[in-house]
Design an enzyme around this catalytic site. Structure first.
Site, PDB file in Angstrom:
ATOM      1  N   GLU A 207      -0.581 -11.676   2.557  1.00  0.00           N
ATOM      2  CA  GLU A 207      -1.666 -10.843   2.031  1.00  0.00           C
ATOM      3  C   GLU A 207      -1.571 -10.884   0.517  1.00  0.00           C
ATOM      4  O   GLU A 207      -0.693 -10.251  -0.075  1.00  0.00           O
ATOM      5  CB  GLU A 207      -1.540  -9.411   2.561  1.00  0.00           C
ATOM      6  CG  GLU A 207      -1.664  -9.291   4.069  1.00  0.00           C
ATOM      7  CD  GLU A 207      -3.036  -9.679   4.590  1.00  0.00           C
ATOM      8  OE1 GLU A 207      -3.970  -9.786   3.776  1.00  0.00           O
ATOM      9  OE2 GLU A 207      -3.179  -9.864   5.808  1.00  0.00           O
ATOM     10  N   CYS A 241      -5.391  -4.790  -4.475  1.00  0.00           N
ATOM     11  CA  CYS A 241      -5.691  -6.211  -4.255  1.00  0.00           C
ATOM     12  C   CYS A 241      -7.144  -6.449  -3.880  1.00  0.00           C
ATOM     13  O   CYS A 241      -7.671  -7.545  -4.088  1.00  0.00           O
ATOM     14  CB  CYS A 241      -4.762  -6.796  -3.207  1.00  0.00           C
ATOM     15  SG  CYS A 241      -4.860  -5.980  -1.601  1.00  0.00           S
TER      16      CYS A 241
END
Length: 453
Positions: A207, A241
């Site tokens: 991720e 993110c």
């Protein structure tokens, strides 16, 4: 490290984690301990990142509860064998897919959401029947300590254990043989994790991140776009993110949008955000220096201030930014919002495709035609139409990247599936045996063609 991982593997091979009732019981105990230590968790997140109680609960603890609730409700069904169809050529057989845990997994967490991004994948690992080694970020030491205390209070270390330390501890763990590795962090470290995993052919979930565009078409609801982009961008001081990295707006409405985005930034963060008690800190002085290098005073419309000693950077809005500017070269990961304008729709596609596939994309439009145009022509991990970030807060949507923004997905059922091997089993009858496979003649070929073509 080797002995620790071996003890976990021995515990897994003992079969202790196989029972669904056992897994549920462990998740229940974990929830109880998190509830008991909730104030300590929020205090730790505040010490590390200066997150206020509301933001800390919403993005860290509450997120954990939501994922856990969905997992405990559905894991019995997700874990059960699935019966599959059988073709005519397999008459007499039954087909099943069994859900097997991988074994011993490694979860490496980041610093920006230090509780949530460790504990959420852990839910999936436990529910799937694995043992787990957790490596929280050393850059958020208070949260790391609380995670260790919670895990130690609930689980024996041969089942779930926390390993604290810096890069040397992570490197030592990556030298061990794991059955699965789950990593959240930067692309630079993600490449190193994948290289180590490749040495042992260990499957991974990565991720990562990227430059996530917020595209605003000329027919967009500008008021709603401004409000939701300000919230998504400056949440956790931009250290998210999936935060909108930059705005790509039709030139006909950029002035009106600018007025609104400044208005909502002032409303939610005030004129002196870097002095607010609950405005999150930047994780390190080095990151403050990096962010400061992106700020071009000639293009700053709002904000631009920073305090290196207190690790604060004001919510900053930059206008008339070009694709060649420093702020457009790398993922910002901070509270700076560049605004880039476009004239024709094809420029959106060209601008986004010039960069690696983003982890998220946000489109603001009232046109279904525009939705189709963007969704069919751009590759990205996931996103929202007329919102930001909210797609990752539902357990019913998989969250993950594509290309350089990551691989694999989790949340809800996808968390269970991530840590599960789907084992295919065909059970054949012994009451009769079709002779066709034993007789390679022209007639059998004709029969096969009838069945398969």
């Amino acid at each position: 490290m080797k002995e620790l991982v071996q003890r976990q593997r021995d515990y897994f091979l003992s079969g202790a984690t196989r029972s669904i009732s056992f897994r549920k019981k462990q998740l229940y105990h974990l929830k109880e301990e998190v509830q008991r230590r909730e104030k300590d968790i929020l205090a730790a997140v505040r010490d590390d990142l200066n997150k206020g109680e509301f933001e800390g609960y919403m993005t860290e603890v509450g997120f954990f509860y939501s994922e856990l609730k969905d997992m405990m409700k559905n894991m019995d069904y997700w874990a059960s064998p699935q019966k599959q169809k059988a073709p005519m050529s397999h008459t007499g057989s039954k087909s099943f897919v069994y859900k097997d845990p991988f074994g011993t997994v490694l979860i490496i967490g980041p610093w920006n959401y230090p509780f949530q991004l460790v504990m959420t994948p852990l839910i999936g690992a436990i529910a799937s029947g694995n043992t787990a080694v957790i490596k929280p970020s050393e850059m958020t030491p208070q949260t790391s300590m609380i995670i260790r205390e919670i895990i130690t209070a609930v689980f024996p270390e041969e089942y779930v254990v926390v390993v604290e330390g810096g890069a040397d501890a992570a490197e030592a763990l990556l030298e061990q043989k794991f059955d699965y590795i789950f990593f959240t962090g930067s692309r630079r470290i993600g490449r190193k994790v994948m290289m180590k995993a490749a040495e042992r052919l260990t499957p991974v979930t990565l991720e990562l991140g990227g430059k996530n565009p917020a595209v605003i078409s000329e027919d967009a609801n500008l008021k709603m776009a401004a409000k939701r982009i300000v919230w998504g961008k400056f949440l956790n001081a931009g250290q998210t993110c999936v935060a909108p990295d930059y705005v790509l707006i039709h030139e006909s409405c950029r002035r009106q949008f600018l007025k609104l985005v400044v208005q909502y930034t002032k409303k939610y963060f005030g004129p002196e955000a870097r002095g607010k008690r609950t405005y999150p800190r930047i994780i390190s002085e080095a990151h403050v220096d990096r962010l400061a290098s992106y700020i071009n005073p000639d293009k700053v419309i709002h904000g631009g201030g920073f305090d290196r000693d207190f690790r604060k950077v004001e919510p900053t809005i930059m206008m008339d930014v070009t694709l060649e500017d420093e702020v457009m070269q790398e993922e910002i990961f901070g509270p700076i919002l560049p605004i880039v304008s476009y004239q024709y729709d094809h420029e959106i596609i060209e601008t986004v495709r010039e960069r690696p596939d983003p982890l998220a994309l946000y489109l603001f439009t009232e046109s279904e035609e525009m939705e189709t145009f963007i969704l069919q022509n751009l590759s990205f991990g996931g996103g929202c139409i007329n919102d930001t970030i909210m797609h990752i807060t539902t357990p019913y949507l998989p969250f993950g990247g594509v290309g350089e923004s990551g691989m694999g997905a989790y949340h809800g059922k996808d968390s269970f599936d991530t840590f599960t091997h789907r084992k295919s089993i065909l059970k054949q009858t012994t009451k009769f045996d079709l002779p066709i496979r034993y007789n390679p003649t022209k007639n059998t070929i004709k029969t096969l063609k009838k069945m398969w073509e």
